[in-house]
Design a protein around this motif. Structure first.
Motif, short mmCIF file in Angstrom:
data_model
loop_
_atom_site.label_atom_id
_atom_site.label_comp_id
_atom_site.label_asym_id
_atom_site.label_seq_id
_atom_site.Cartn_x
_atom_site.Cartn_y
_atom_site.Cartn_z
N ALA A 24 0.93 -1.24 0.28
CA ALA A 24 0.25 0.32 -0.12
C ALA A 24 1.23 1.25 0.22
O ALA A 24 0.89 1.95 0.73
CB ALA A 24 -0.80 -0.01 1.29
N PRO A 26 0.65 4.68 -1.04
CA PRO A 26 0.39 5.67 -0.54
C PRO A 26 0.06 6.09 0.96
O PRO A 26 0.31 7.07 1.33
CB PRO A 26 -1.45 5.95 -0.61
CG PRO A 26 -1.55 4.44 -2.20
CD PRO A 26 -0.23 3.69 -1.84
N GLU A 27 0.20 4.98 1.67
CA GLU A 27 0.67 5.21 3.17
C GLU A 27 2.21 5.62 3.30
O GLU A 27 2.87 5.72 2.77
CB GLU A 27 -0.01 4.07 3.58
CG GLU A 27 -1.51 3.38 3.35
CD GLU A 27 -2.11 4.26 3.81
OE1 GLU A 27 -2.27 4.67 4.97
OE2 GLU A 27 -2.59 3.89 3.24
N SER A 28 2.01 6.48 4.44
CA SER A 28 3.27 7.12 5.97
C SER A 28 3.25 6.35 6.75
O SER A 28 2.44 6.32 7.57
CB SER A 28 3.85 8.11 5.31
OG SER A 28 4.67 8.47 6.04
N ARG A 30 4.59 3.33 4.16
CA ARG A 30 4.20 3.09 3.34
C ARG A 30 3.92 1.13 4.39
O ARG A 30 4.31 0.65 4.89
CB ARG A 30 4.83 2.39 1.80
CG ARG A 30 6.16 3.91 0.96
CD ARG A 30 6.03 3.21 0.21
NE ARG A 30 6.76 4.57 -0.47
CZ ARG A 30 7.24 4.22 -1.28
NH1 ARG A 30 8.74 3.75 -1.65
NH2 ARG A 30 7.21 5.42 -2.61
N ARG A 31 2.54 0.95 3.91
CA ARG A 31 2.05 -0.72 4.70
C ARG A 31 2.44 -2.01 3.29
O ARG A 31 2.42 -2.18 2.56
CB ARG A 31 0.33 -0.41 5.17
CG ARG A 31 1.05 0.65 6.07
CD ARG A 31 -0.87 1.11 5.65
NE ARG A 31 -0.82 0.67 7.46
CZ ARG A 31 -2.21 0.61 8.04
NH1 ARG A 31 -3.56 0.51 7.39
NH2 ARG A 31 -2.62 0.34 9.25
N GLU A 41 0.95 -8.49 9.42
CA GLU A 41 1.23 -6.75 8.63
C GLU A 41 2.36 -6.02 8.78
O GLU A 41 3.11 -6.77 9.98
CB GLU A 41 0.74 -6.06 9.62
CG GLU A 41 -1.48 -6.92 9.82
CD GLU A 41 -2.20 -6.36 8.03
OE1 GLU A 41 -1.72 -4.93 7.63
OE2 GLU A 41 -2.94 -7.96 8.16
N ILE A 43 5.28 -3.04 7.79
CA ILE A 43 6.34 -1.39 7.40
C ILE A 43 7.41 -1.81 6.30
O ILE A 43 7.65 -2.39 5.97
CB ILE A 43 6.13 -0.03 7.84
CG1 ILE A 43 7.02 -0.49 9.00
CG2 ILE A 43 4.39 0.37 8.36
CD1 ILE A 43 7.46 0.48 10.40
N ARG A 62 1.24 -4.03 13.21
CA ARG A 62 1.78 -3.37 12.89
C ARG A 62 2.81 -2.73 12.98
O ARG A 62 2.66 -1.39 14.35
CB ARG A 62 0.55 -2.57 11.77
CG ARG A 62 1.29 -1.89 9.91
CD ARG A 62 1.23 -1.13 9.04
NE ARG A 62 -0.12 -1.97 8.93
CZ ARG A 62 -0.50 -2.00 7.61
NH1 ARG A 62 0.29 -3.30 6.96
NH2 ARG A 62 -1.49 -3.02 7.61
N THR A 64 5.43 0.25 13.83
CA THR A 64 5.17 1.87 13.23
C THR A 64 6.78 2.55 13.12
O THR A 64 6.51 3.49 12.51
CB THR A 64 4.70 2.73 14.49
OG1 THR A 64 5.36 2.41 15.46
CG2 THR A 64 3.25 2.77 15.22
#
Length: 86
Positions: A24, A26-28, A30-31, A41, A43, A62, A64
């Motif tokens: 993914a 667009p996440e910050s 990134r995932r 899950e 990053i 997830r 961080t």
């Protein structure tokens, strides 16, 4: 060694350990989600053109931050691209 192809992560020495990987960007940060029998899950980020940094927690929450260690409960992977002759 791993091969990323078509949304799959294929380990060279364990053909039964193929994982489906969904990114993914667009996440910050990134995932990513990796799935074999269960989902993991994490990053990810790129460090230059040939290095991928991935961080996952062992409790399946997830991460961080890009840090690892037993007290954090995280695993940090830093694979580097191997350019094969064509």
């Amino acid at each position: 060694m791993w091969t990323f192809t078509g949304g799959k992560l294929i380990p060279q020495y364990n053909s039964g350990g193929v994982a489906a990987v969904k990114l993914a960007p667009p996440e910050s940060p990134r995932r990513l989600t990796s799935r074999t029998k269960t989902a993991t899950e994490g990053i990810y980020k790129f460090d230059g053109a040939d290095k991928l940094v991935m961080c996952c927690r062992d409790d399946n929450k997830r991460s961080t931050e890009f840090a690892a260690g037993p007290k954090l409960g995280t695993i940090l992977f830093v694979p580097e691209r191997v350019r094969l002759p064509r």
